[in-house]
Each structure stands twice: as structure tokens, then as C-alpha cells.
Enzyme design. Structure first.
Site, short mmCIF file in Angstrom:
data_model
loop_
_atom_site.label_atom_id
_atom_site.label_comp_id
_atom_site.label_asym_id
_atom_site.label_seq_id
_atom_site.Cartn_x
_atom_site.Cartn_y
_atom_site.Cartn_z
N GLY A 43 9.26 11.62 10.09
CA GLY A 43 8.81 10.77 11.19
C GLY A 43 7.74 9.85 10.63
O GLY A 43 7.76 9.49 9.46
N GLU A 96 -0.80 9.06 4.88
CA GLU A 96 -1.71 9.56 5.91
C GLU A 96 -1.97 11.03 5.65
O GLU A 96 -1.08 11.76 5.22
CB GLU A 96 -1.10 9.36 7.30
CG GLU A 96 -1.13 7.91 7.72
CD GLU A 96 -0.48 7.67 9.08
OE1 GLU A 96 -0.42 8.59 9.89
OE2 GLU A 96 -0.03 6.53 9.29
N CYS A 149 5.95 4.89 8.98
CA CYS A 149 6.53 4.10 7.89
C CYS A 149 8.01 4.36 7.61
O CYS A 149 8.81 3.45 7.73
CB CYS A 149 5.71 4.32 6.62
SG CYS A 149 4.05 3.67 6.77
N GLU A 177 0.85 -1.20 0.00
CA GLU A 177 0.00 0.00 0.00
C GLU A 177 0.89 1.25 0.00
O GLU A 177 1.84 1.34 0.75
CB GLU A 177 -0.90 -0.02 1.24
CG GLU A 177 -1.86 1.13 1.32
CD GLU A 177 -2.62 1.35 0.02
OE1 GLU A 177 -3.26 0.41 -0.47
OE2 GLU A 177 -2.54 2.46 -0.53
N1 LIG Z 1 0.10 4.07 8.07
C1 LIG Z 1 0.50 4.25 6.83
O1 LIG Z 1 0.53 5.37 6.32
C2 LIG Z 1 0.90 3.08 5.98
C3 LIG Z 1 1.04 3.24 4.59
C4 LIG Z 1 1.41 2.15 3.82
C5 LIG Z 1 1.67 0.93 4.43
N2 LIG Z 1 1.56 0.80 5.78
C6 LIG Z 1 1.80 -0.52 6.38
O2 LIG Z 1 0.53 -1.13 6.62
C7 LIG Z 1 0.59 -1.93 7.82
C8 LIG Z 1 -0.46 -1.45 8.81
O3 LIG Z 1 -0.15 -0.12 9.18
P1 LIG Z 1 -1.16 0.80 10.01
O4 LIG Z 1 -0.53 2.12 10.11
O5 LIG Z 1 -2.52 0.65 9.42
O6 LIG Z 1 -1.11 0.03 11.42
P2 LIG Z 1 -1.98 0.32 12.73
O7 LIG Z 1 -1.08 0.03 13.86
O8 LIG Z 1 -2.64 1.66 12.61
O9 LIG Z 1 -3.14 -0.78 12.68
C9 LIG Z 1 -2.92 -2.15 12.78
C10 LIG Z 1 -4.20 -2.79 13.32
O10 LIG Z 1 -4.05 -4.21 13.27
C11 LIG Z 1 -4.73 -4.75 14.41
N3 LIG Z 1 -4.29 -6.12 14.67
C12 LIG Z 1 -3.12 -6.55 15.17
N4 LIG Z 1 -3.11 -7.90 15.26
C13 LIG Z 1 -4.30 -8.33 14.79
C14 LIG Z 1 -4.90 -9.60 14.62
N5 LIG Z 1 -4.26 -10.73 14.95
N6 LIG Z 1 -6.15 -9.67 14.11
C15 LIG Z 1 -6.82 -8.54 13.79
N7 LIG Z 1 -6.30 -7.32 13.92
C16 LIG Z 1 -5.06 -7.21 14.41
C17 LIG Z 1 -4.41 -3.77 15.52
O11 LIG Z 1 -5.30 -3.89 16.61
C18 LIG Z 1 -4.53 -2.43 14.76
O12 LIG Z 1 -5.86 -1.93 14.84
C19 LIG Z 1 2.02 -1.80 8.33
O13 LIG Z 1 2.77 -2.86 7.82
C20 LIG Z 1 2.49 -0.50 7.72
O14 LIG Z 1 3.88 -0.45 7.56
C21 LIG Z 1 1.16 1.84 6.57
#
Ligand SMILES: NC(=O)c1ccc[n+]([C@@H]2O[C@H](COP(=O)([O-])OP(=O)(O)OC[C@H]3O[C@@H](n4cnc5c(N)ncnc54)[C@H](O)[C@@H]3O)[C@@H](O)[C@H]2O)c1
Length: 440
Positions: free
Chosen positions: A263, A158, A266, A154
């Protein structure tokens, strides 16, 4: 299509909601019961522009559901997304415990053919591990159910996540067979109406593409910050240099704004994870290592300027901080420069009055919870009341063109430290300010 999205964070909730917006039937799953209970009531766990109304609309339309029960969610699903966190482990590698726990749970409940999609940012080779974990769980159940594991990293940002997801620059699909590729294409066709944005590749290359993209962007930021630091030494102006180099189409203007470092959830962890991946294969990633070192130092450049102006001991001084989130448009404070700047100033005896349009709760409850002498206020001008200086750390739109007369009235001394180079065009010296910026 019936879809399950596991993890309702920034990526999972945005992806699930956008898929439902296109008419799919989406169930979002999370282990965090509070998050799911709140989502069912229409209370979102994060701030993201446009997300709340889209969630409410699709819940109302019956396209979007929330549950903690994976078996219930997967009952009719053809595609299951893994969008859980992959935080930084102690050794800098991506911690795959959540991804693997989800893979195991999928293997324990799946009862018909599915395509499993890694949307989390994961090291090269993770899809193979996920496949093995699901297969082991199926073997334990003595079941033979066909499934695919696809990588679909993805790239949303944000603060503009909905826009990015609805109109992606590209949709990277890492898969090793036509069935899975076709399924993914069907799902993403509505996001590709004007032209084909699919980039299909092998699974490992897709996994690597995400790290390479983030490392490239972080490199541009650290490169420009290094140039800014050299500019300060040699008497050049980094803002003019930025325009001078950005006008070259091979370089471009984006991601070369000098500032107080990157910061977020990611770049810091992905840069570190890529370094670790390389070292596991006996390769020393020299550029990536430097990108990180430059950024770590850059987060404290503003604090250093404050110390140069007000002295090592900041007892009795109060600073008004504008911006806590790691960037505008989000409440996310993960690895935000504000954390580092505020801790450094407080350590030296200063008091802080902080304001952010969205991230105050995050700061209070989590990232600055144990930091004394920080008070939070409800407006930008309140933050600088009787303060010795204003420090700008996040470039929210409401900070872009402030009332400088009001700033002068509120401040004890007319001093501005601009960590995002937002005010270099305002000729603040002529307005009677002492103005400190990055790269000048
Ligand atoms: N935040 C960004 O801008 C962004 C952009 C691109 C990619 N990513 C990647 O996407 C992934 C997710 O990032 P995020 O920022 O959304 O994370 P986040 O921490 O905001 O959310 C992760 C969610 O997963 C849930 N979770 C954990 N274990 C679980 C399980 N066993 N079953 C169900 N739910 C579970 C948590 O409770 C949490 O709500 C990461 O690998 C990140 O690097 C993030």
C-alpha cells in the site's frame, strides 16, 4: 547554501530538515496554513522517527524556517525544490496540477538565477513542462532570468526517512548542464562523505529511474504473493520457499516476504502512473499491469480466509485488528491493506476493534471516517478483548513477540489471521491456536 523546499509533506519536510541539519539555511513553504502555523509552533503534520527532534533543533539554531509565502522564501535561495504531491488522477496518470501550480508561482516571483529541482515523482517529460511554465511566467513579466530544471527523485522510505535521506544508497541527478550538476553536487556532498553516491544522467532517465525502482520493488512483492498463493494450492510453505530463493544472491531476501499486499503513497500510484505513461506511448505494460492486479486481489486474501473460517455472514462477530498504517514506522494509511480488509468485514456485518501505535487518528478522521462498527482502542490487548479472532495487518515491532497466553485469555476463540507472516515460527498450533497465514 540558501534553499527553498516547496511542500512540507513526508518528502519536503524530511528533505528540508536534513538539508538544514547539514548547515544549510532552509525555508519550507506550504499552502496549507494550518500545517505552517503548527510547524512554527513545533507541531509536526506527520509521524516519522527522529524527525521532530531534528526539526526543533534546526528551528532553534535558525537554520530551518516555515512560511506560506513563496516570495519571502525564495528571496535568497539558489536552489528551489518542488516536493508537492503527485496523486493518482482519475485515469491513473500522475496528477501534475500541484507541480504545475508551483512552477507558475516560481516564475511569478523569481528575481535571480536559480536551479529548480523536481523532487516529486513525476512522469517522464515533466521537467520540460515545468521549464515551459516558468518561462511563460517570466515572459509575462518581460524578464530574462536564467534558470535550470533538474530532476532529483527521492528514494526515502517512510518509517526510515531520516536515515535514508542522511545516508542515501544513491543520489540521482538528472540535468543537462554542468552548472546545475555542480550546484547539486555541492549541496549533496555532506551526504556522500564515505564514498561517491552521485549518479548523474539525463533528465528523462532520472524521471524514469524513480518509476522503474518502485515498479521493480512492487513486482518483487506481487511475485512473491503469487508464489505464496500457489504454495497454498499445492501444499508448499511460502516461508520456506522464501528462504530457499532469497539465499540466491541474484534474488536476495528483501521485498519477497509474503503478505497482504503493498500500500502506501507511492507504489500503488507509481505503478499505475507507469502503466499510463507506457500506454500514452502505445506500449502495453503487461508485467506492470499484472503486478497491480495481483496486489489488488492480495489485499483481500485475509478477508477471504476470515470468511472461509467464520462464514459469509459475519453478523455478531468481532475482530481485533493489529495495525492500520500501510507499514510500520509511519502514520500513513494511504492505500493501506487495513482499509480494504476492514471495509470487507464490516460490509459482512462484523464489528472491528482496531489498534495501531500511530495511525488511529488518520483512520478515524480520514480513511475509515464513514465506516460504521469500527472502534479504536489504546492497546493491542484491548483490541482483542472478547473478539472472535486477531487479525494482524501491519508488522509493527510491538506486535512481533506478543504474549500469546494473554492473547488467548482476551480472545473469545483462539484464532489468529496473520497477514504479515510474523508468527509462523512460534508453533501456534502447539499453543492451542488456529493459525492462518499467507502461503501455507
Ligand atoms: N511519501 C514518500 O514516501 C515518498 C517517497 C519518495 C517520493 N515521493 C514523492 O514525493 C512527492 C511528495 O510526496 P509526499 O508524500 O511528501 O506528499 P504529501 O501529500 O505528504 O505532501 C505534499 C505537500 O505539498 C503541499 N502543497 C501542495 N500544493 C502546494 C503549493 N502550490 N505550494 C506549496 N505547497 C503545496 C501540500 O499542502 C502538502 O503539505 C510525491 O510526488 C511522491 O510521489 C514520496
Amino acid at each position: 547554501m540558501n534553499i527553498t523546499v516547496i511542500g512540507t509533506g513526508y518528502v519536503g519536510l524530511v528533505s528540508g530538515t536534513c538539508f538544514s541539519e547539514m548547515g544549510n539555511n532552509v525555508t519550507c513553504v506550504d499552502i496549507d496554513t494550518t500545517k505552517i502555523t503548527n510547524l512554527k509552533k513545533g507541531i509536526l503534520p506527520i509521524y516519522e522517527p527522529g524527525l521532530e527532534s531534528m526539526v526543533l533543533k534546526n528551528v532553534e539554531a535558525g537554520n530551518l524556517h516555515f512560511t506560506t509565502k513563496l516570495d519571502e522564501a525564495m528571496a535568497n535561495s539558489e536552489i528551489v525544490f518542488i516536493a508537492v504531491g503527485t496523486p493518482m488522477g482519475d485515469d491513473g496518470s500522475a496528477d501534475l496540477q500541484y507541480v504545475q501550480a508551483v512552477a507558475k508561482s516560481i516564475g511569478e516571483v523569481v528575481d535571480k538565477q536559480i536551479v529548480v529541482v523536481d523532487k516529486s515523482t513525476v512522469p517522464v517529460g515533466t521537467a520540460d513542462k515545468v521549464r515551459e511554465t516558468i518561462q511563460t511566467a517570466l515572459d509575462k513579466r518581460k524578464l530574462s532570468i536564467p534558470f535550470d530544471v533538474v530532476s532529483n527523485p527521492e528514494f526515502l522510505k517512510e518509517g526510515a526517512a531520516i536515515q535514508d535521506f542522511m545516508k542515501p544508497d544513491r543520489v540521482v541527478i538528472g540535468a543537462d548542464n554542468d552548472f546545475a550538476i555542480e550546484k547539486m553536487k555541492q549541496l549533496y556532498v555532506p551526504f556522500n562523505m564515505s564514498h561517491d553516491r552521485f549518479i548523474v544522467m539525463d533528465v528523462r532517465s532520472a524521471e524514469m529511474t524513480k518509476y522503474a525502482a518502485n515498479a521493480m520493488l512492487a513486482t518483487k512483492i506481487s511475485f512473491m504473493n503469487e508464489i505464496a498463493n500457489i504454495c497454498e494450492k499445492v501444499g508448499a510453505d511460502a516461508n520456506q520457499v522464501r528462504i530457499g530463493i532469497g539465499s540466491d544472491s541474484r534474488i536476495g531476501y528483501s521485498f519477497i516476504y509474503p503478505g497482504c499486499g503493498y500500500g502506501g503513497s507511492c507504489f500503488p500510484k507509481d505503478v499505475k502512473a507507469l502503466k499510463k505513461i507506457a500506454s500514452e506511448y502505445n506500449y502495453e505494460a503487461k508485467i506492470i499491469t499484472s503486478v497491480e492486479e495481483v496486489n489488488d486481489a492480495q489485499k483481500l486474501v485475509i478477508a477471504t480466509k476470515v470468511v472461509a473460517r467464520f462464514g459469509e455472514d459475519l453478523t455478531g462477530k468481532t475482530f481485533g485488528i493489529w495495525g492500520l498504517a500501510f507499514k510500520p514506522g509511519t502514520d500513513d494509511m494511504r492505500e493501506a491493506p487495513a482499509i480494504y480488509v476492514i471495509k470487507e468485514l464490516v460490509k459482512r456485518g462484523a464489528k472491528i476493534q482496531a489498534y495501531d501505535p500511530k495511525a488511529v487518528e488518520e483512520a478515524q478522521n480520514c480513511y475509515l471516517k464513514d465506516v460504521e462498527n469500527v472502534s479504536y482502542v489504546n492497546s493491542k490487548y484491548q483490541a482483542i478483548e472478547n473478539a472472535d479472532a486477531l487479525i494482524l495487518l501491519t508488522e509493527w515491532k510491538e506486535f512481533r513477540s506478543p504474549d500469546f497466553d494473554e492473547i488467548k485469555t482476551q480472545l473469545k476463540t483462539p484464532v489468529i489471521f496473520d497477514g504479515r507472516n510474523q508468527y509462523h515460527m512460534f508453533n501456534l498450533a502447539a499453543k492451542g491456536f488456529e493459525y492462518y497465514q499467507i502461503g501455507r
